[in-house]
Structure formats: C-alpha cells, structure tokens
Design an enzyme around this catalytic site. Structure first.
Site, PDB file in Angstrom:
ATOM      1  N   SER A   1       0.791  -1.228   0.000  1.00 19.16           N
ATOM      2  CA  SER A   1       0.000   0.000   0.000  1.00 19.16           C
ATOM      3  C   SER A   1       0.823   1.278   0.000  1.00 19.16           C
ATOM      4  O   SER A   1       0.360   2.304  -0.490  1.00 19.16           O
ATOM      5  CB  SER A   1      -0.949   0.004   1.195  1.00 19.16           C
ATOM      6  OG  SER A   1      -0.223  -0.105   2.392  1.00 19.16           O
TER       7      SER A   1
ATOM      8  N   HIS B   1      -5.602  -4.158  -1.529  1.00 20.24           N
ATOM      9  CA  HIS B   1      -5.488  -3.059  -2.510  1.00 20.24           C
ATOM     10  C   HIS B   1      -5.571  -3.570  -3.943  1.00 20.24           C
ATOM     11  O   HIS B   1      -5.312  -2.811  -4.876  1.00 20.24           O
ATOM     12  CB  HIS B   1      -4.176  -2.289  -2.307  1.00 20.24           C
ATOM     13  CG  HIS B   1      -4.219  -1.394  -1.112  1.00 20.24           C
ATOM     14  ND1 HIS B   1      -4.765  -0.128  -1.140  1.00 20.24           N
ATOM     15  CD2 HIS B   1      -3.814  -1.588   0.165  1.00 20.24           C
ATOM     16  CE1 HIS B   1      -4.686   0.421   0.053  1.00 20.24           C
ATOM     17  NE2 HIS B   1      -4.107  -0.449   0.870  1.00 20.24           N
TER      18      HIS B   1
ATOM     19  N   LYS C   1     -12.487  -1.082   0.825  1.00 24.65           N
ATOM     20  CA  LYS C   1     -11.817  -0.268  -0.200  1.00 24.65           C
ATOM     21  C   LYS C   1     -12.670  -0.325  -1.490  1.00 24.65           C
ATOM     22  O   LYS C   1     -13.693   0.333  -1.548  1.00 24.65           O
ATOM     23  CB  LYS C   1     -10.383  -0.755  -0.401  1.00 24.65           C
ATOM     24  CG  LYS C   1      -9.567  -0.693   0.918  1.00 24.65           C
ATOM     25  CD  LYS C   1      -8.099  -0.929   0.698  1.00 24.65           C
ATOM     26  CE  LYS C   1      -7.338  -1.242   1.991  1.00 24.65           C
ATOM     27  NZ  LYS C   1      -7.379  -0.173   3.002  1.00 24.65           N
TER      28      LYS C   1
HETATM   29  C1  LIG Z   1      -3.011  -4.459   2.883  1.00 25.96           C
HETATM   30  C2  LIG Z   1      -4.063  -4.148   3.895  1.00 25.96           C
HETATM   31  N1  LIG Z   1      -4.549  -5.143   4.660  1.00 25.96           N
HETATM   32  C3  LIG Z   1      -5.488  -4.910   5.588  1.00 25.96           C
HETATM   33  C4  LIG Z   1      -6.007  -3.650   5.804  1.00 25.96           C
HETATM   34  C5  LIG Z   1      -7.056  -3.435   6.842  1.00 25.96           C
HETATM   35  O1  LIG Z   1      -8.294  -3.289   6.216  1.00 25.96           O
HETATM   36  P1  LIG Z   1      -9.593  -3.033   7.082  1.00 25.96           P
HETATM   37  O2  LIG Z   1      -9.825  -1.554   7.032  1.00 25.96           O
HETATM   38  O3  LIG Z   1     -10.677  -3.798   6.402  1.00 25.96           O
HETATM   39  O4  LIG Z   1      -9.320  -3.538   8.449  1.00 25.96           O
HETATM   40  C6  LIG Z   1      -5.531  -2.585   5.037  1.00 25.96           C
HETATM   41  C7  LIG Z   1      -6.069  -1.231   5.284  1.00 25.96           C
HETATM   42  O5  LIG Z   1      -5.460  -0.227   5.119  1.00 25.96           O
HETATM   43  C8  LIG Z   1      -4.533  -2.846   4.057  1.00 25.96           C
HETATM   44  O6  LIG Z   1      -4.049  -1.841   3.320  1.00 25.96           O
END
Ligand SMILES: Cc1ncc(COP(=O)(O)O)c(C=O)c1O
Length: 401
Positions: A189, A217, A248
């Site tokens: 990310s 992502h 997202k």
């Molecule tokens: C790669 C990744 N995994 C997990 C998450 C966590 O997502 P959630 O908001 O559904 O907890 C994010 C959120 O930024 C993320 O970028």
C-alpha cells in the site's frame, strides 16, 4: 474518587511530543459521501486523492439501496456471535459471491480485514511451523504473525521486500519445519508495487510451502475483471489463501474476508477467535458489499476506467517534473524526502482544494517521506487535470519541481 491525573498528563505529554516532531495527525471531517469530491468541514468542496474508494462504489445508488433494504429486512445487527445466535443468510450469500469473485472454494467474512488477518494466522499455525513475511507487509499481517507466535510458539522470519533470493534462503533454512507459510501483500500500500506472485508460487511449490496473500489493494483493482493479483498474473485459483477487505473497492464500508478451501473456512468457524468471540459484519454492510461484487461483475469497464485514470495521472505528474515510484496500480506515491516536507506538501495541496495525505517515518523509511495519491474510477479527466495543476503550483512553491 478522582480520575488518575498522571495517566492523562502522560498522554498529553506524548501528544505534545508528536506535535513537536510534526507527526501529529489531524482529522478532517467530511459531511458528504466518499466520492471524487467531498464536502470538508471548514474547507468546502475538496477533490479527494487519498481514498481507497477505487471503483467509486461508496455512493453508488444500488450499493446504498442494498444496505437500506438489508436494514429493513435484517435489522440493525447480529446481536451476538454467529455460532451462538444464528448467522444471517446474507452472510452466506456474500461469502459465496466473494469466493466466486476471487477464485476460491469458500470464504469467511469478518468485521474488518484487520480482524480477518489477525484471526487467520493463529488459527492455522502450530508449534513447529515457520511463517515468513515480506518486510513491507501491512501492519495487520505483522501483528497477526506476532500474535500467532505468542499463542502457538511457531517460528517466524522476514524477507527483504520482494527479494526472491532472500525468500528462497529462508525457506531452505527452515526445511525441517512442520509447515512453511509465506505471507505477502498482493499490492503493497505505501509503494503501490505488486508482489511477484508467480515466482512466489513457484518457490512455494519447490519448498512445499503455503501462500497467503492479502489482496486488500488489489481486489476490484487488478486483473482484467478486478479479481485481483492472481488474475493480473493469470494464476487465478492457484493461491492457497487470499484475504481482502470490503473497506476499499468493494463499497468501502467495512469488513474483510479470508478466502480459500472450504475446510479452511470451516476451521475458521471452529477456531478463529474473532469468529468465536465477536459479532459478525452488520447485515447492512454485508448487503452493500454483496451488491458491490455484483456491480463489478456486471460492469468490468469500471476496472478499465480505473486503470486508464491511473495511467493518465501518472503520465501527467511525471510530465510536471515529479518522480513518482514506478508502477501500474492506482497508488501513486510521490517521494519528497523528509516527513515535514510531506506534511507541508499535503497541507499546501489542501489549501488548493486537493486532499492527499503525507506519510513519513516510521510508516515509511527515513528520508523517503511521500504524499500518496490514490486514483479512483470516479475521477473525471477534469478532476485529474485539476489535481495535477495543484501539484505543479505547490511543487514549484516548495521547490520540489
Ligand atoms: C493491505 C491491507 N490489509 C489490511 C487492511 C485493513 O483493512 P480493514 O480496514 O478492512 O481492516 C488494510 C487497510 O489499510 C490494508 O491496506
């Protein structure tokens, strides 16, 4: 009885330090749905380039309507955990749709991808297992592995970002482990880079390892029809376990899931602690996410528009003299150096009506602070041109271009 004043004053001191170090985060309040443009309190109409609303589904009428209908049909919430007081049919429908979408047999939903990652690792590893993780993996993966290690006494390792030689060496050094698990993000990310999935799968086969990929992502973003990193590389159905978010591209509300073999999802129902001790996703959110999957299946051209928008923005920003990290995802990080420079740039851009967040140390390495642009299918050409004009103006003012 009085409150513990020491506790409060220690917290206040820590906050002052964050402000002194210029890493204090200020919240911006919005009074409209997440969209290409938002109404920001005290700022008015602002163009947003820092949202994970990749496909513009946060305010898509059919997605909002599905949530409202589920509220009427199922009520506000689940009332308890799934195995105790029943599980809603909308969860089963969502989980079937998610599995179909990412190319696995089954899936299990959670209230967030954070929860899904956290609930997964500790459930599937045991003492004697070895878990190896890319050094740039998301914090939720890092914490899930820490938790699994504390609970199960498995052993763990970290390989250099996308460095296959390092991964190979770590797998070979742990050939005597009971099982080897490789954890990677599909898209990283902060970099916008894509995991070298085909090579990771090959290494996994050679070393009898299991591949777990967080595609938060990439779901709805990568691949011709938005099925994620596996589709992007033409290896749909070959990743052992995929986790992802509903927060997202899939409507942007909240929620996450683990997708993989039916036996894995059954085991999560039996043993995953967030499943056993915490309420399920609210039905309204499940229904909106389900409709989001259906919209993407009906309208894969949204994914194409996202790709085209990202390509156009990248090209324009490079032409303006900025040096974004190379890549092909809608995450376009522009490196500016020190943390204070990233924060200043983000503030100046907001004054120009463009909302982009700056990230500095320790979220990214020292000296590589950046503003991270995220492009959406809902941005129009005019939106992107306006953003580029603001970047040029601010970049000149700050001596970045
Ligand atoms: C790669 C990744 N995994 C997990 C998450 C966590 O997502 P959630 O908001 O559904 O907890 C994010 C959120 O930024 C993320 O970028």
């Amino acid at each position: 009885m009085s409150l513990n004043r020491n506790f409060v004053s220690q917290l206040e001191q820590q906050i002052e330090q964050l402000k002194t170090d210029k890493v204090y985060k200020r919240l911006n309040f919005l009074d409209s749905p997440q969209s290409a443009r938002v109404k920001m309190e005290g700022r008015g109409d602002v163009l947003i380039l820092s949202s994970n609303n990749y496909l513009g589904l946060c305010d898509e009428p059919s997605v909002v309507k599905a949530g409202k209908q589920a509220l009427d049909r199922f009520g506000a919430g689940t009332g308890s955990v799934r195995f105790i007081c029943g599980t809603f049919t909308i969860h089963r429908e969502l989980e079937e749709a998610l599995a179909r979408f990412v190319g696995t047999d089954a899936s299990m939903s959670y209230v967030s991808a954070w929860n899904a990652n956290e609930g997964l690792t500790a459930t599937i590893v045991q003492e004697g297992d070895f878990v190896v993780s890319d050094e740039l993996n998301h914090a939720s993966i890092i914490d899930s592995i820490r938790l699994a290690k504390a609970i199960t006494k498995c052993t763990t390792g970290v390989y250099k970002h996308s460095d296959l030689d390092d991964l190979r060496a770590k797998l070979a050094a742990n050939s005597a482990a009971r099982r080897r698990l490789i954890w990677t993000d599909g898209v990283f990310s902060m970099e916008g880079s894509i995991a070298k999935l085909p090579e990771i799968l090959q290494l996994a086969r050679e070393h009898d390892a299991i591949v777990i990929m967080d595609d938060s992502h990439a779901t709805g973003v990568l691949g011709k029809t938005g099925r994620g990193t596996a589709e992007h590389f033409g290896v749909l159905g070959e990743v052992d376990v995929i986790t992802s978010t509903l927060g997202k591209a899939l409507g942007g509300a909240a929620g996450g899931f683990v997708a993989g073999p039916a036996a894995l999802c059954d085991m999560l129902t039996q043993r995953s602690r967030p499943q056993l001790f915490s309420n399920a996703l609210p039905p309204t959110v499940a229904a909106s996410a389900l409709e989001s999957v259906r919209v993407i299946e009906r309208e894969p051209q949204r994914v194409e528009r996202l790709r085209e928008n990202a390509r156009y923005f990248r090209e324009q920003i490079i032409e303006s003299g900025f040096k974004p990290l190379a890549g092909e995802t809608p995450i376009v990080p522009i490196i500016v150096g020190e943390t204070a420079a990233a924060i200043r740039m983000s503030d100046e851009l907001l004054s120009e009506g463009v909302f982009v967040t700056g990230f500095g140390f320790p979220v990214v390495p020292q000296g590589q602070a950046r503003v991270r642009c995220q492009i959406s299918a809902s941005h129009t050409r005019d939106d992107l041109d306006e953003a580029v004009r603001a970047f040029r103006k601010v970049g000149k003012k700050l001596g970045v271009v």
